[in-house]
Write an enzyme that holds these catalytic residues in place. Structure first.
Site, PDB file in Angstrom:
ATOM      1  N   CYS A  98     -61.918   0.872 -14.532  1.00  0.00           N
ATOM      2  CA  CYS A  98     -62.122   1.459 -13.206  1.00  0.00           C
ATOM      3  C   CYS A  98     -61.795   2.946 -13.232  1.00  0.00           C
ATOM      4  O   CYS A  98     -62.565   3.731 -13.766  1.00  0.00           O
ATOM      5  CB  CYS A  98     -61.329   0.679 -12.163  1.00  0.00           C
ATOM      6  N   HIS A 146     -62.736  -4.802 -12.816  1.00  0.00           N
ATOM      7  CA  HIS A 146     -61.383  -5.133 -13.298  1.00  0.00           C
ATOM      8  C   HIS A 146     -61.400  -6.459 -14.056  1.00  0.00           C
ATOM      9  O   HIS A 146     -61.132  -7.510 -13.458  1.00  0.00           O
ATOM     10  CB  HIS A 146     -60.415  -5.231 -12.116  1.00  0.00           C
ATOM     11  N   GLY A 195     -56.513   3.030 -10.769  1.00  0.00           N
ATOM     12  CA  GLY A 195     -55.544   3.769  -9.976  1.00  0.00           C
ATOM     13  C   GLY A 195     -56.220   4.603  -8.905  1.00  0.00           C
ATOM     14  O   GLY A 195     -57.443   4.665  -8.838  1.00  0.00           O
ATOM     15  N   GLU A 255     -59.331  -7.659 -16.022  1.00  0.00           N
ATOM     16  CA  GLU A 255     -57.999  -8.269 -16.183  1.00  0.00           C
ATOM     17  C   GLU A 255     -57.759  -9.430 -15.229  1.00  0.00           C
ATOM     18  O   GLU A 255     -56.970 -10.325 -15.519  1.00  0.00           O
ATOM     19  CB  GLU A 255     -56.903  -7.205 -16.023  1.00  0.00           C
ATOM     20  N   LYS A 285     -21.476 -19.317 -11.561  1.00  0.00           N
ATOM     21  CA  LYS A 285     -21.062 -19.503 -10.170  1.00  0.00           C
ATOM     22  C   LYS A 285     -22.118 -20.256  -9.346  1.00  0.00           C
ATOM     23  O   LYS A 285     -23.269 -19.853  -9.290  1.00  0.00           O
ATOM     24  CB  LYS A 285     -20.795 -18.125  -9.533  1.00  0.00           C
ATOM     25  N   THR A 286     -21.691 -21.317  -8.702  1.00  0.00           N
ATOM     26  CA  THR A 286     -22.639 -22.114  -7.911  1.00  0.00           C
ATOM     27  C   THR A 286     -22.607 -21.767  -6.423  1.00  0.00           C
ATOM     28  O   THR A 286     -23.438 -22.224  -5.663  1.00  0.00           O
ATOM     29  CB  THR A 286     -22.340 -23.631  -8.043  1.00  0.00           C
TER      30      THR A 286
HETATM   31  N1  GLN Z   1     -59.816   5.574  -7.286  1.00  0.00           N
HETATM   32  C1  GLN Z   1     -60.996   5.090  -7.907  1.00  0.00           C
HETATM   33  C2  GLN Z   1     -62.044   4.636  -6.909  1.00  0.00           C
HETATM   34  O1  GLN Z   1     -61.725   4.385  -5.770  1.00  0.00           O
HETATM   35  C3  GLN Z   1     -60.675   3.991  -8.897  1.00  0.00           C
HETATM   36  C4  GLN Z   1     -60.166   2.757  -8.256  1.00  0.00           C
HETATM   37  C5  GLN Z   1     -59.534   1.792  -9.241  1.00  0.00           C
HETATM   38  O2  GLN Z   1     -59.216   2.156 -10.354  1.00  0.00           O
HETATM   39  N2  GLN Z   1     -59.309   0.563  -8.828  1.00  0.00           N
HETATM   40  O3  GLN Z   1     -63.184   4.491  -7.257  1.00  0.00           O
END
Ligand code: GLN
Length: 534
Positions: A380, A507, A353, A509, A187-188
Site C-alpha cells: 500500500c 493488504h 501507513g 497480510e 499471588k492469587t
Molecule cells: N496513505 C495511503 C493512501 O491513503 C496509503 C494507505 C495505506 O497504506 N493503507 O492511499
C-alpha cells in the site's frame, strides 16, 4: 445455539483475543461451526479513525469493515470469515439506538441504557449467530472488568442466560496471577478481586484462564477455585509461550475444550488437531534465521503492524526459517545509518501507513532495495513510496510525489481516485475491502499465486498510481503485474530487472494464515533467502 462469553480482569493486554481465538480453534477441531464477536466499549464507530499509537492495527475484512485487530486473531486461528457484524463498538450501538429513537420506534418511551442499549447489544449477538447459523458464538468483551464503559456490555451478557437458558451459556474470565519476585511468590489475590467484581455485576464465571509467567502450584489452584467459586478443573493456566500458535495446544493439554463441550452439552467428534500440531512442531524446530527489515513509523509498538508480522511469521513456516524482524524507524534512515542498517537485512518490507512523517526515509529504503537488488515488498503506502522513488530517480521527475504529501507537486505520480475527491467525512470512506485483481503472466506475482488468474485481496487506501505516468514508467522498466480491470487501477507493480521487487496496493497480510501462508509473503522470504545465500 451455544454462547461463550470472554471477559478479562486485573489488567489489559492479557491476550483475551488470542484466548478467544484459541477456544474457537479447539471447537472447530471438534467439528463445530463457530464465529467470534468483539465488543469494543469506546465511542468511535470503528477504529478506522484512530491512530495506530492509540489502537494498534486496523484489521480490514472482506466486506470492507475497519475493525479491531482481535478479528485478525479470529481469522488466523479459525476458518471463520469476519465481517462488519463481528466487531461492534459503543459508538455503533448508540448510533443505531439514536436512529431508532428519531424514527419514533420506541413509541414514546424514555430511551435508556437499560433496557434499550443492553437490548441492542444482545440483538447483535443473536443476529450474528442466526445469520451464520453457527453452533457456538464466542463473544469477547473488550476492556477490563471494572471499567465504567464496559458495564452495559456486561449487563447485556448477564441477561442472556435468562433468554436462551443457562445451560447454553458459558462465562470464561481471563485474569492474571502475577509473580512477586521480591517475595518469590505467585499471588492469587488480583484474580479473586477481579472475580468478585464480576460477581457484583451478577456474573459468576464458569472457567478461569489465568495468565502466569510460571506454572503455579496445586495449592494456588485450590485457593483460586475456592475463593472464586469455580471447580478445580475449571482453573486453567495460560503460560507465556514463544510460539503463539501453540496456545490452543496448551489449553487442550489441560482439557479446556473437554470441559467446554461438557458444560455446554455439545456432542461432537474427538478433536482433530493433527495439522495444527504439525505446523507448531515444524515452527519450533526451525533454526536458520533470516533478517528482514520492516521500515515503518510505528515500529516501537507491538501491535501496529500485527498482521504484517504474523504474515512474515507464516512465510517463515512455509520456508522453514525463522524470520527475524529488524524494525527500522523510517525517520532515522539517513546517511551512514541507512547503509549500516540496510546492509544487514536480507529483504526490505515497507508496510502501509498514512501521513508524511517518515516518507523520505521509506523512499530512500526503496531506492536502496532497487539499486542493491535486495528483495523488496512494498504494501500500500510501501508501493506508493516505491513509485515516487522510481519517478524521481529513474524517470528523473525530481519533485514527483503523492498528492497526500505534496498537494502542489508538478508530478503527482500517486494521486487520488476521482470518487475520493468528493468525500468530506474521514470515517469508513476509503477504498475498503476485497476487490478482484487480474494477474499478468510472467510476473513475480503470477508465479507466487500459481499462474495468471483473478485474485481477491483487501484494500484500505485513498490514493492510487496515476495512470497518466504509466507509459513512462513502463518504458523505464517498471511492469504492471496486476490490474483491477473495471477501472484500470494498477494494483501490483514490479521491477523486471531485479531478483524480487513487488509493490501491492492492497493488504495481503490480512489473508495470511498459519496453515496457509500468503503466497507473496512466502516468495518474498524465499527471495530473501536466495539473496542471503548468493
Ligand atoms: N496513505 C495511503 C493512501 O491513503 C496509503 C494507505 C495505506 O497504506 N493503507 O492511499
Amino acid at each position: 445455539m451455544k454462547y461463550i462469553f470472554i471477559t478479562g480482569g486485573v489488567v489489559s493486554s492479557l491476550g483475551k483475543g488470542i484466548c478467544t481465538a484459541s477456544i474457537g480453534c479447539l471447537l472447530e477441531a471438534r467439528g463445530f461451526k463457530v464465529t467470534m464477536l468483539k465488543f469494543d466499549p469506546y465511542i468511535n464507530v470503528d477504529p478506522g479513525t484512530m491512530s495506530p499509537f492509540q489502537h494498534g492495527e486496523v484489521f480490514v475484512t472482506d466486506d470492507g469493515a475497519e475493525t479491531d485487530l482481535d478479528l485478525g486473531h479470529y481469522e488466523r486461528f479459525t476458518s471463520a470469515i469476519m465481517s462488519q457484524n463481528n466487531n461492534v463498538t459503543t459508538g455503533q450501538i448508540y448510533s443505531s439506538v439514536i436512529a431508532k429513537e428519531r424514527r419514533g420506534e420506541y413509541l414514546g418511551r424514555t430511551v435508556q441504557v437499560v433496557p434499550h442499549i443492553t437490548d441492542e447489544i444482545k440483538s447483535r449477538i443473536y443476529m450474528l449467530g442466526k445469520k451464520l447459523n453457527v453452533d457456538v458464538v464466542l463473544t469477547e468483551v473488550g476492556g477490563t472488568v471494572g471499567d465504567i464503559e464496559g458495564l452495559p456490555f456486561l449487563e447485556a451478557i448477564r441477561q442472556i442466560p435468562f433468554e436462551v437458558g443457562r445451560e447454553n451459556c458459558l462465562y470464561v474470565h481471563l485474569t492474571l496471577v502475577p509473580m512477586i519476585h521480591a517475595a518469590g511468590e505467585m499471588k492469587t489475590k488480583p484474580t479473586q478481586h477481579s472475580v468478585k467484581e464480576l460477581r457484583e455485576i451478577g456474573i459468576q464465571p464458569d472457567l478461569l484462564v489465568c495468565r502466569t509467567e510460571k506454572r503455579f502450584s496445586e495449592a494456588a489452584r485450590d485457593k483460586i477455585a475456592l475463593f472464586c467459586n469455580v471447580s478445580r478443573d475449571a482453573v486453567f493456566q495460560a503460560l507465556d509461550l514463544g510460539e503463539i500458535y501453540e496456545i490452543p495446544l496448551m489449553f487442550h493439554e489441560q482439557n479446556l475444550d473437554d470441559i467446554i463441550v461438557k458444560r455446554l452439552g455439545l456432542q461432537g467428534n474427538p478433536p482433530d488437531l493433527a495439522s495444527w500440531r504439525e505446523m507448531v512442531e515444524r515452527a519450533k524446530n526451525r533454526t536458520e534465521r533470516i533478517p528482514i527489515g520492516v521500515v515503518g513509523k510505528y515500529i516501537e509498538l507491538q501491535d501496529s503492524y500485527k498482521s504484517i508480522y504474523e504474515a512474515l511469521r507464516h512465510a517463515g513456516f512455509a520456508n522453514n526459517v525463522i524470520v527475524e524482524l529488524v524494525k527500522i524507524d523510517a525517520e532515522s534512515l539517513n546517511g551512514d545509518i541507512l547503509e549500516e542498517t540496510l546492509n544487514k537485512v536480507a529483504g526490505i518490507l515497507i508496510p502501509g501507513g498514512f501521513g508524511i512523517r517518515g516518507i523520505e526515509g521509506k523512499i530512500r529504503a526503496a531506492r536502496y532495495s532497487r539499486e542493491k537488488k535486495i528483495p523488496f515488498f512494498g504494501i500500500c503506502l510501501g508501493m506508493q513510496c516505491a513509485l515516487i522513488e522510481f519517478a524521481r530517480n529513474v524517470c528523473l521527475l525530481e519533485r514527483a510525489n503523492s498528492l497526500e504529501f505534496d498537494p502542489e507537486t508538478p508530478n503527482p505520480v500517486v494521486s487520488m481516485m476521482e470518487e475520493q475527491k468528493k468525500i468530506i467525512n474521514l470515517g469508513g470512506t476509503m477504498r475498503l475491502g476485497a476487490f478482484p485483481c487480474i494477474l499478468r503472466e510472467g510476473t513475480f506475482a503470477a508465479a507466487a499465486y500459481g499462474g495468471p488468474q483473478i485474485i481477491s485481496e483487501r484494500h484500505r487506501h485513498r490514493f492510487e498510481l496515476n495512470n497518466k505516468y504509466l507509459s513512462l514508467f513502463e518504458e523505464k522498466g517498471l511492469r504492471v503485474a496486476g490490474l483491477f480491470g473495471e477501472s484500470n487501477l494498477v494494483e501490483i507493480i514490479e521491477l523486471a530487472d531485479h531478483p524480487w521487487f513487488v509493490g501491492v496496493q492492497f493488504h495481503p497480510e490480512f489473508k495470511s494464515r498459519p496453515l496457509a501462508p500468503h503466497p507473496l509473503f512466502r516468495d518474498f522470504i524465499l527471495a530473501a533467502m536466495v539473496n542471503r545465500r548468493s
